[in-house]
Design an enzyme around this catalytic site. Structure first.
Site, PDB file in Angstrom:
ATOM      1  N   LYS A  21      41.411   8.613  18.878  1.00  0.00           N
ATOM      2  CA  LYS A  21      40.719   9.798  19.448  1.00  0.00           C
ATOM      3  C   LYS A  21      41.421  10.215  20.739  1.00  0.00           C
ATOM      4  CE  LYS A  21      36.847   9.221  22.230  1.00  0.00           C
ATOM      5  NZ  LYS A  21      36.845   9.918  23.494  1.00  0.00           N
ATOM      6  N   ASN A  22      41.705   9.243  21.606  1.00  0.00           N
ATOM      7  CA  ASN A  22      42.193   9.577  22.944  1.00  0.00           C
ATOM      8  C   ASN A  22      43.673   9.923  22.995  1.00  0.00           C
ATOM      9  OD1 ASN A  22      39.608   9.295  23.816  1.00  0.00           O
ATOM     10  ND2 ASN A  22      39.892   7.233  24.632  1.00  0.00           N
ATOM     11  N   ARG A  91      34.909  16.187  26.634  1.00  0.00           N
ATOM     12  CA  ARG A  91      35.638  16.064  27.907  1.00  0.00           C
ATOM     13  C   ARG A  91      37.081  16.492  27.711  1.00  0.00           C
ATOM     14  NH1 ARG A  91      35.153  14.332  32.901  1.00  0.00           N
ATOM     15  NH2 ARG A  91      36.850  13.260  33.940  1.00  0.00           N
ATOM     16  N   CYS A 115      31.035  11.780  27.752  1.00  0.00           N
ATOM     17  CA  CYS A 115      30.071  10.679  27.850  1.00  0.00           C
ATOM     18  C   CYS A 115      29.508  10.560  29.271  1.00  0.00           C
ATOM     19  CB  CYS A 115      30.764   9.364  27.495  1.00  0.00           C
ATOM     20  SG  CYS A 115      31.215   9.282  25.762  1.00  0.00           S
ATOM     21  N   LYS A 160      44.747   8.230  42.676  1.00  0.00           N
ATOM     22  CA  LYS A 160      43.954   7.135  42.084  1.00  0.00           C
ATOM     23  C   LYS A 160      44.287   7.058  40.602  1.00  0.00           C
ATOM     24  CE  LYS A 160      39.153   6.006  41.028  1.00  0.00           C
ATOM     25  NZ  LYS A 160      37.845   6.589  40.797  1.00  0.00           N
ATOM     26  N   SER A 162      44.209   7.497  37.042  1.00  0.00           N
ATOM     27  CA  SER A 162      43.347   8.329  36.199  1.00  0.00           C
ATOM     28  C   SER A 162      44.119   8.764  34.962  1.00  0.00           C
ATOM     29  CB  SER A 162      42.890   9.576  36.955  1.00  0.00           C
ATOM     30  OG  SER A 162      42.411  10.569  36.048  1.00  0.00           O
ATOM     31  N   VAL A 163      43.603   8.383  33.788  1.00  0.00           N
ATOM     32  CA  VAL A 163      44.225   8.794  32.514  1.00  0.00           C
ATOM     33  C   VAL A 163      44.235  10.319  32.429  1.00  0.00           C
ATOM     34  CG1 VAL A 163      43.871   8.837  30.005  1.00  0.00           C
ATOM     35  CG2 VAL A 163      43.613   6.689  31.258  1.00  0.00           C
ATOM     36  N   ASP A 301      36.649   0.707  27.699  1.00  0.00           N
ATOM     37  CA  ASP A 301      35.961   1.154  26.483  1.00  0.00           C
ATOM     38  C   ASP A 301      35.477  -0.004  25.620  1.00  0.00           C
ATOM     39  OD1 ASP A 301      38.027   4.113  25.889  1.00  0.00           O
ATOM     40  OD2 ASP A 301      36.430   3.659  27.313  1.00  0.00           O
TER      41      ASP A 301
HETATM   42  C1  EPZ Z   1      39.817   8.575  29.479  1.00  0.00           C
HETATM   43  O1  EPZ Z   1      38.771   9.098  30.277  1.00  0.00           O
HETATM   44  C2  EPZ Z   1      39.201   8.345  28.110  1.00  0.00           C
HETATM   45  N1  EPZ Z   1      38.716   9.624  27.572  1.00  0.00           N
HETATM   46  C3  EPZ Z   1      38.030   7.371  28.247  1.00  0.00           C
HETATM   47  O2  EPZ Z   1      37.551   7.113  26.934  1.00  0.00           O
HETATM   48  C4  EPZ Z   1      38.548   6.060  28.841  1.00  0.00           C
HETATM   49  O3  EPZ Z   1      37.453   5.204  29.047  1.00  0.00           O
HETATM   50  C5  EPZ Z   1      39.228   6.353  30.185  1.00  0.00           C
HETATM   51  O4  EPZ Z   1      40.281   7.320  29.996  1.00  0.00           O
HETATM   52  C6  EPZ Z   1      39.857   5.101  30.787  1.00  0.00           C
HETATM   53  O5  EPZ Z   1      40.741   4.537  29.878  1.00  0.00           O
HETATM   54  C7  EPZ Z   1      39.607  10.430  26.950  1.00  0.00           C
HETATM   55  O6  EPZ Z   1      40.789  10.114  26.843  1.00  0.00           O
HETATM   56  C8  EPZ Z   1      39.068  11.721  26.391  1.00  0.00           C
HETATM   57  P1  EPZ Z   1      39.978   8.384  34.009  1.00  0.00           P
HETATM   58  P2  EPZ Z   1      39.111   9.807  31.691  1.00  0.00           P
HETATM   59  O7  EPZ Z   1      40.366   9.726  34.505  1.00  0.00           O
HETATM   60  O8  EPZ Z   1      40.431  10.472  31.599  1.00  0.00           O
HETATM   61  C9  EPZ Z   1      37.566   8.674  38.074  1.00  0.00           C
HETATM   62  C10 EPZ Z   1      35.953   6.789  25.307  1.00  0.00           C
HETATM   63  O9  EPZ Z   1      34.944   6.078  25.186  1.00  0.00           O
HETATM   64  N2  EPZ Z   1      38.139  10.022  38.208  1.00  0.00           N
HETATM   65  O10 EPZ Z   1      41.039   7.339  33.853  1.00  0.00           O
HETATM   66  O11 EPZ Z   1      37.931  10.590  32.094  1.00  0.00           O
HETATM   67  C11 EPZ Z   1      36.608   8.577  36.900  1.00  0.00           C
HETATM   68  O12 EPZ Z   1      35.314   9.025  37.288  1.00  0.00           O
HETATM   69  C12 EPZ Z   1      36.204   7.482  26.616  1.00  0.00           C
HETATM   70  O13 EPZ Z   1      36.825   6.993  24.418  1.00  0.00           O
HETATM   71  C13 EPZ Z   1      37.991  10.662  39.434  1.00  0.00           C
HETATM   72  O14 EPZ Z   1      37.407  10.134  40.373  1.00  0.00           O
HETATM   73  O15 EPZ Z   1      39.226   8.516  32.610  1.00  0.00           O
HETATM   74  C14 EPZ Z   1      36.626   7.099  36.590  1.00  0.00           C
HETATM   75  O16 EPZ Z   1      35.762   6.431  37.477  1.00  0.00           O
HETATM   76  C15 EPZ Z   1      35.177   7.115  27.667  1.00  0.00           C
HETATM   77  N3  EPZ Z   1      38.506  11.913  39.566  1.00  0.00           N
HETATM   78  C16 EPZ Z   1      38.076   6.707  36.886  1.00  0.00           C
HETATM   79  O17 EPZ Z   1      38.611   7.737  37.728  1.00  0.00           O
HETATM   80  C17 EPZ Z   1      39.174  12.532  38.544  1.00  0.00           C
HETATM   81  O18 EPZ Z   1      39.642  13.676  38.736  1.00  0.00           O
HETATM   82  C18 EPZ Z   1      38.948   6.622  35.640  1.00  0.00           C
HETATM   83  O19 EPZ Z   1      38.797   7.831  34.930  1.00  0.00           O
HETATM   84  C19 EPZ Z   1      39.315  11.849  37.312  1.00  0.00           C
HETATM   85  C20 EPZ Z   1      38.790  10.593  37.158  1.00  0.00           C
END
Ligand code: EPZ
Length: 412
Positions: A21-22, A91, A115, A160, A162-163, A301
Site C-alpha cells: 500500500k505504502n 492521507r 488513520c 525530522k 518523516s516518510v 505499523d
Molecule cells: C507513513 O506515514 C505511512 N503512511 C504510515 O503507514 C507509516 O506508519 C509511517 O509512514 C511510518 O513508517 C503512508 O505511507 C501513506 P511520517 P507518514 O511522516 O508519512 C510526524 C499504515 O498503517 N510528522 O514518517 O504520515 C508524524 O506525526 C500507515 O500503513 C510531523 O511532525 O509518517 C509522526 O509522528 C500508518 N510533521 C512522525 O513524524 C510532518 O510534516 C512520522 O511520520 C510529517 C510527519
C-alpha cells in the site's frame, strides 16, 4: 462495516502477499509525471488505491485497473483544484501536492485524512515546499500553494525523520535542475518509488544520508513497474499463524523484515524464513522488549499486531511506541479481553495469558483493526469488530485470505 469472528481459530495454509500500500500510493501519484503510458503490476486492491484512482480520473487521465494491474495514460492530464472528497478520505493523496508542484508549479488541495494515530501534521512537507520556492496558505481546510520565486537548484534538509515529507519533498523538487535532500527517510516503500522515478527517466542517486537528483532529458516510452510486496501485510499473517496455526507466507521480501523476524526467532517462536517465504506455527516465546523506530528497526505499523502476539509470551513484555503519539488503542482491547496489561503514555507492559475473553471491538485505524481481527481469532467465543472498513484501506482481500486459512468470519 461490521464483521463477526469465531474465536479458537485453528488455521492452516498459504497466504500470498499483495503489493505494498505504502509503495503503490506514491508511485500511482508519481505516474502523472511520466512522459508516456505507465503499466503498474502487483497493485493491491484496497480502498486507498480506489480513492486515488477516482481523483486521477477527475484529472482527465485514462486509467484502467484490471486484476492487480493498472494502465495509466496521462496525455490529457489537466490541472484542477484537488477539492474532491476522496482527497480527504486518505492521507496519501498529499503526494499529489509534490507532483502538482513539479508539473504546474501550483496546487490547491483539501487537507489529507488518514488513520487517527496522532495529529498527523504536514509542517515538514510545507517547510520543504517553502524551501523549494513556494508560498502556501491554509483556509477552510484547503491548502493553496504557489510559486514565490524561481529556484534552479536546492539543498534541502528534512529536520525530522518523516516518510511522507521526504517523499513529497522529492516529488515537489523534480522540476529543478538539481536537488539534494539531506536526512530524508526513504524506507523500502520510498526506495520503490525512487526506482520507479528512475524508470521514468529521472536521475536520482543516494549516498549515506543524502539523496541527489540531477535533471536529464527524459524520452517518451511505456514504463512498466512491479510494486514491491507489502512487508506489513506479510508480518500480519505471520503473527496470525504464531497465534492460530500453521501458515506459509509467500511472495514476501524477507530482507526488509530482518529486524522483526529475528526478534521472533530470538524469542523462541516457531518461525523460519528464506528470501521470499516465511513459515510459522502456533507457538510461544520469551517476553518481548520492543521499541518502534524508523527502518530498518522495528516498524511502528507492526506495533499493534505484536501487542496481540504478546499473549503468547511467557512473562512481561514491553512495547514502546516512539513514532506516533496516539497509536496505543489495542492495549485497552487487551485489558477488556482479560489480559493483564498496563499502559503508561506510549509504553505498554503485557503479561502472557492462555485465556482471551472475546469482546465486541471497534477499530480506530488500519493496523488496529488488523490486530483486533487476530485478537478475535484467539478469543474463547464469537466477537464482532465494527469500523472494519478501516482495514480494507490497506489489506487486499484480508477476509477472503483469512477464511481460506480456516477462519470463521461473517460480514454483518
Ligand atoms: C507513513 O506515514 C505511512 N503512511 C504510515 O503507514 C507509516 O506508519 C509511517 O509512514 C511510518 O513508517 C503512508 O505511507 C501513506 P511520517 P507518514 O511522516 O508519512 C510526524 C499504515 O498503517 N510528522 O514518517 O504520515 C508524524 O506525526 C500507515 O500503513 C510531523 O511532525 O509518517 C509522526 O509522528 C500508518 N510533521 C512522525 O513524524 C510532518 O510534516 C512520522 O511520520 C510529517 C510527519
Amino acid at each position: 462495516m461490521d464483521i463477526r469472528v469465531a474465536g479458537g481459530a485453528k488455521l492452516r495454509g498459504t497466504v500470498i502477499t499483495s503489493g505494498s500500500k505504502n509503495a503503490a500510493i506514491p508511485i500511482l501519484c508519481a505516474s502523472l509525471l511520466a512522459k508516456g503510458k505507465v503499466l503498474l503490476r502487483n497493485v493491491p486492491r484496497i480502498s486507498d488505491i480506489d480513492n486515488l484512482i477516482e481523483i486521477i480520473k477527475k484529472l482527465n487521465c485514462q486509467i484502467v485497473f484490471k486484476g492487480h494491474t493498472i494502465l495509466i495514460d496521462n496525455t490529457f492530464l489537466t490541472y484542477k483544484p484537488l477539492l474532491f472528497e476522496e482527497c480527504r478520505k486518505i492521507r496519501g493523496s498529499y503526494y499529489l501536492i509534490g507532483v502538482f508542484l513539479t508539473l504546474f508549479a501550483k496546487c490547491e488541495i483539501l487537507l489529507p485524512g488518514g488513520c487517527q494515530i496522532g495529529s498527523r501534521p504536514i509542517d515538514l512537507h510545507l517547510k520543504a515546499f517553502n524551501d523549494l520556492g513556494y508560498d502556501y496558505h491554509i483556509e477552510n481546510d484547503v491548502l493553496s500553494i504557489s510559486k514565490k520565486q524561481a529556484i534552479i537548484s536546492k539543498a534541502l534538509k528534512i529536520e525530522k525523520k518523516s516518510v511522507g515529507a521526504s517523499i513529497n519533498a522529492l516529488l515537489g523538487g523534480l522540476s529543478l535542475d538539481e536537488l539534494e535532500i539531506e536526512n530524508g527517510l526513504f524506507e523500502p516503500e520510498g526506495m520503490d518509488l525512487i526506482n520507479f522515478l528512475n524508470k521514468l527517466g529521472f536521475n536520482i542517486t543516494q549516498s549515506d544520508n543524502m539523496l541527489i537528483y540531477m535533471r536529464k532529458e527524459r524520452d517518451f516510452k511505456l514504463v512498466k513497474h512491479t510494486i514491491i510486496p507489502d512487508r506489513i501485510e506479510a508480518m500480519t499473517y505471520a503473527v496470525m499463524g504464531l497465534l492460530c496455526g500453521d501458515i506459509t507466507i509467500k511472495k514476501v521480501d524477507t530482507k526488509v523484515l530482518k529486524y522483526p523476524l529475528d526478534i521472533l526467532i530470538a524469542s523462541g517462536f516457531k518461525l523460519k524464513y528464506s528470501d521470499n517465504e516465511i513459515i510459522v506455527s502456533n507457538s510461544y516465546g520469551k517476553a518481548l522488549n520492543i521499541k518502534t523506530d524508523v527502518y530498518p528497526l522495528f516498524p511502528t505499523d507492526l506495533q499493534p499486531l505484536f501487542a496481540v502476539l504478546c499473549v503468547n509470551t511467557r512473562g512481561q513484555s514491553k512495547i514502546e511506541e516512539t513514532v506516533f503519539e496516539n497509536r496505543m488503542h489495542i492495549y485497552q482491547d487487551l485489558i477488556n479481553s482479560g489480559i493483564n496489561c498496563k499502559v503508561e503514555k506510549n509504553i505498554a507492559i503485557i503479561e502472557g495469558s492462555k485465556n482471551v475473553v472475546s469482546q465486541d471491538y471497534k477499530a480506530y485505524d488500519l493496523r488496529h483493526g488488523a490486530a483486533l481481527l487476530i485478537l478475535a481469532l484467539i478469543g474463547n467465543k464469537f466477537s464482532t469488530i465494527s469500523n472494519f472498513e478501516y482495514v480494507f484501506r490497506g489489506y487486499d482481500d484480508i477476509i477472503k485470505k483469512t477464511i481460506a486459512l480456516g477462519a470463521d468470519i461473517q460480514m454483518l
